[in-house]
Scaffold this active site. Structure first.
Site, PDB file in Angstrom:
ATOM      1  N   ASP A  62       0.874  -1.170   0.000  1.00 21.23           N
ATOM      2  CA  ASP A  62       0.000   0.000   0.000  1.00 21.23           C
ATOM      3  C   ASP A  62       0.907   1.214   0.000  1.00 21.23           C
ATOM      4  O   ASP A  62       1.639   1.460   0.968  1.00 21.23           O
ATOM      5  CB  ASP A  62      -0.897  -0.017   1.240  1.00 21.23           C
ATOM      6  N   ASN A  89       3.132   2.804 -10.695  1.00 20.87           N
ATOM      7  CA  ASN A  89       1.892   2.819 -11.466  1.00 20.87           C
ATOM      8  C   ASN A  89       0.655   3.157 -10.632  1.00 20.87           C
ATOM      9  O   ASN A  89      -0.340   3.643 -11.171  1.00 20.87           O
ATOM     10  CB  ASN A  89       1.704   1.445 -12.122  1.00 20.87           C
ATOM     11  N   TYR A 167      -6.371  15.596  -9.559  1.00 18.86           N
ATOM     12  CA  TYR A 167      -5.662  14.594 -10.349  1.00 18.86           C
ATOM     13  C   TYR A 167      -4.613  15.251 -11.238  1.00 18.86           C
ATOM     14  O   TYR A 167      -3.441  14.845 -11.248  1.00 18.86           O
ATOM     15  CB  TYR A 167      -6.653  13.804 -11.204  1.00 18.86           C
ATOM     16  N   LYS A 171      -0.381  14.986 -11.034  1.00 21.47           N
ATOM     17  CA  LYS A 171       0.455  14.461 -12.105  1.00 21.47           C
ATOM     18  C   LYS A 171       1.489  15.497 -12.553  1.00 21.47           C
ATOM     19  O   LYS A 171       2.614  15.131 -12.934  1.00 21.47           O
ATOM     20  CB  LYS A 171      -0.412  14.011 -13.286  1.00 21.47           C
ATOM     21  N   THR A 202      -9.974   1.764 -19.023  1.00 19.31           N
ATOM     22  CA  THR A 202      -9.757   1.089 -17.742  1.00 19.31           C
ATOM     23  C   THR A 202     -10.925   1.349 -16.804  1.00 19.31           C
ATOM     24  O   THR A 202     -11.819   2.147 -17.101  1.00 19.31           O
ATOM     25  CB  THR A 202      -8.470   1.596 -17.059  1.00 19.31           C
TER      26      THR A 202
END
Length: 244
Positions: A62, A89, A167, A171, A202
């Protein structure tokens, strides 16, 4: 296991791009540690790939849990003594679609950064000593085109109106961290790069996307296996250099 066989660890690998990255690396002859928050899911995913004859083993990890990271490092050191490839990832997308940039909750920002940035940094810091034992270490940070400040500032770009702030900014920070770490490692045998996997179908985007998962893993695998003359501190999608 062959002593010369490369050892890789892929975080967030029980499904989607992570799992496909494991499969492609294993098919290339790499011994891959398939890491997931839930050990049972990691074991189940690893067993399915083992059934195909691939050199894959499960490991619980984790990225938001300091003790879990430390335990994973100890396990890798005990089993293998080094790490050749680290693919960061694991990631989450928690923004509320349609909510204004300024209205996304602080909790969303914190939980997003805990996984996408702080977890990535924590895992990298913890495994860096084992990567230094490799004759050719590779660190691959899975980012996103949505982290590009250049494209978000350009009204003509395809992502200009695609604002998922927590998000996206996480990034952007991953990209910035990659540049900083690449500078530190510039005279070492370790190469670190970041990438955009593509708009992949996905679970994270409910199956929407433009490319299949197999193609979404290709850039991660390419950077993980890059040679001595490969890039350092870059941002890529396939062979394309992306703007920061």
């Amino acid at each position: 296991m062959n002593a010369s066989q490369k050892i890789a660890l892929v975080t967030g690998a029980t499904r989607g791009i992570g799992r496909e990255t494991v499969r492609q690396l294993a098919e290339a002859g790499v011994h891959v540690l398939l890491a997931g928050r839930n050990r049972d899911r990691a074991v189940a995913a690893a067993l399915e790939l083992q059934a195909l004859g691939l050199p894959v083993e499960a490991i619980a990890l984790d990225v938001t849990d300091e003790a879990a990271i430390a335990a994973a490092v100890q396990e890798v050191e005990r089993r293998h003594g080094r790490l050749d490839i680290l693919v960061n990832n694991a990631g989450v997308l928690l923004d509320e679609i349609g909510k204004p940039v300024s209205a996304q909750s602080l909790d969303t920002w914190r939980r997003t950064f805990d996984t996408n940035l702080f977890g990535l940094i924590a895992v990298t810091q913890a495994f860096l000593p084992l990567l230094h034992r490799s004759p050719a270490g590779r660190i691959v940070n899975v980012s996103s085109l949505l982290g590009s400040l250049t494209l978000h500032s350009d009204p003509s770009s395809p992502i200009y109106d695609f604002k998922l702030p927590a998000y996206n900014v996480s990034k952007s920070a991953v990209n910035a961290w990659t540049v900083q770490l690449a500078w530190e490692l510039r005279d070492s045998r370790i190469k670190v790069n970041t990438l955009h996997p593509g708009y992949v179908k996905t679970d994270m985007n409910a199956g929407e996307g433009e490319i299949v998962v197999a193609d979404g893993a290709r850039t991660s695998v390419s950077l993980a296996l890059t040679g001595e003359d490969g890039p350092q501190g870059g941002f890529f999608h396939f062979d394309q250099v992306l703007p920061w």
